[in-house]
Write a protein that holds these residues in place. Structure first.
Motif, PDB file in Angstrom:
ATOM      1  N   GLN A   1       0.866  -1.176   0.000  1.00 16.41           N
ATOM      2  CA  GLN A   1       0.000   0.000   0.000  1.00 16.41           C
ATOM      3  C   GLN A   1       0.901   1.225   0.000  1.00 16.41           C
ATOM      4  O   GLN A   1       2.117   1.119  -0.065  1.00 16.41           O
TER       5      GLN A   1
ATOM      6  N   THR B   1      -1.337   3.181  13.343  1.00 18.60           N
ATOM      7  CA  THR B   1      -2.701   3.091  13.856  1.00 18.60           C
ATOM      8  C   THR B   1      -3.222   1.665  13.732  1.00 18.60           C
ATOM      9  O   THR B   1      -2.579   0.796  13.125  1.00 18.60           O
ATOM     10  N   ALA B   2      -4.400   1.439  14.274  1.00 23.63           N
ATOM     11  CA  ALA B   2      -5.020   0.117  14.200  1.00 23.63           C
ATOM     12  C   ALA B   2      -5.289  -0.293  12.757  1.00 23.63           C
ATOM     13  O   ALA B   2      -5.314  -1.480  12.432  1.00 23.63           O
ATOM     14  N   SER B   3      -5.483   0.681  11.877  1.00 22.24           N
ATOM     15  CA  SER B   3      -5.814   0.374  10.489  1.00 22.24           C
ATOM     16  C   SER B   3      -4.594   0.040   9.640  1.00 22.24           C
ATOM     17  O   SER B   3      -4.724  -0.584   8.586  1.00 22.24           O
ATOM     18  N   ASN B   4      -3.397   0.443  10.077  1.00 24.16           N
ATOM     19  CA  ASN B   4      -2.213   0.160   9.248  1.00 24.16           C
ATOM     20  C   ASN B   4      -1.177  -0.724   9.937  1.00 24.16           C
ATOM     21  O   ASN B   4      -0.188  -1.104   9.327  1.00 24.16           O
TER      22      ASN B   4
ATOM     23  N   ALA C   1      -5.645  -5.333  16.551  1.00 30.18           N
ATOM     24  CA  ALA C   1      -5.945  -5.455  15.125  1.00 30.18           C
ATOM     25  C   ALA C   1      -6.264  -6.891  14.753  1.00 30.18           C
ATOM     26  O   ALA C   1      -7.196  -7.147  13.964  1.00 30.18           O
TER      27      ALA C   1
END
Length: 220
Positions: free
Chosen positions: A78, A86-89, A126
């Motif tokens: 990506q 962060t939790a998203s990455n 995560a």
């Protein structure tokens, strides 16, 4: 009240073993931070040791042209990460770390991927959010085998709040100390001059790595 002897002069220190053990534990915690973040050009910090030698992060920064940089789209799958972890990455970042390990190092038993406890908690959260409950995370020791790999993610307080991850072989690290016999420099005595108990601790320490090309660094 019960341990102190009666009178105004207390030359004997009660709970001496417990007090010295707590001091030694505090020194060990401070050294864990210093090993990663110490900078001879910086401040001494609250423990007075952060400017006594250069820690791993400064040494890795100095070798940035040789160290493998994992914050790259080729490893992340990506766009390059900016801002913060962060939790998203964090899962993509963790995977990028082991993907970036050079071929000659892959599969070695002493490879560790280090992160701060804040990032470690993000990783665990995560994987829970992904409903991947087959992992075996040890929150007490801060160790976690990344699912699908044999690589161990290890949390250290020296990387707390840094948004940094570092992967390397433990055999690539070299800690310098003359610790043998240093117990003689851990002294506790009653000072006749000041009429108080005093403590003096002295030892030498420094850290470095041998092969920067075998180190993976993630930095934002």
């Amino acid at each position: 009240q019960e341990a102190l002897k009666a009178g105004s002069t207390n030359q004997d220190l009660p709970f001496e073993e417990k007090i010295t053990a707590e001091i030694a534990s505090g020194i060990a915690e401070a050294l864990e931070v210093a090993i990663w973040t110490a900078d001879t050009a910086g401040s001494a910090g609250s423990q007075g040791i952060l400017n006594k030698f250069d820690g791993l992060l400064k040494l890795i920064n100095a070798a940035s042209g040789t160290v493998i940089q994992a914050n790259a789209s080729g490893y992340l799958g990506q766009a390059v990460v900016t801002g913060a972890i962060t939790a998203s990455n964090v899962v993509a970042i963790t995977n990028a770390m082991w993907k970036a390990i050079p071929a000659r190092v892959k599969g070695k038993q002493d490879v560790r991927i280090f992160c701060g406890w804040d990032v470690f908690e993000l990783v665990i959260g995560a994987y829970i959010a992904l409903n991947l409950y087959h992992y075996n995370a040890d929150r007490t020791s801060g160790e976690f085998i990344i699912p699908g790999t044999n690589y161990k993610l290890t949390a250290v307080h020296g990387l707390d709040g840094t948004n940094r991850l570092v992967a390397l072989r433990m055999s690539n690290l070299h800690l310098g100390t003359d610790l043998q016999g240093e117990e003689n420099a851990f002294e506790l005595w009653f000072s006749q001059d000041d009429r108080v108990n005093k403590l003096h601790v002295a030892f030498k320490m420094g850290i470095n790595f041998a092969f920067p090309a075998e180190i993976v660094n993630f930095i934002i």
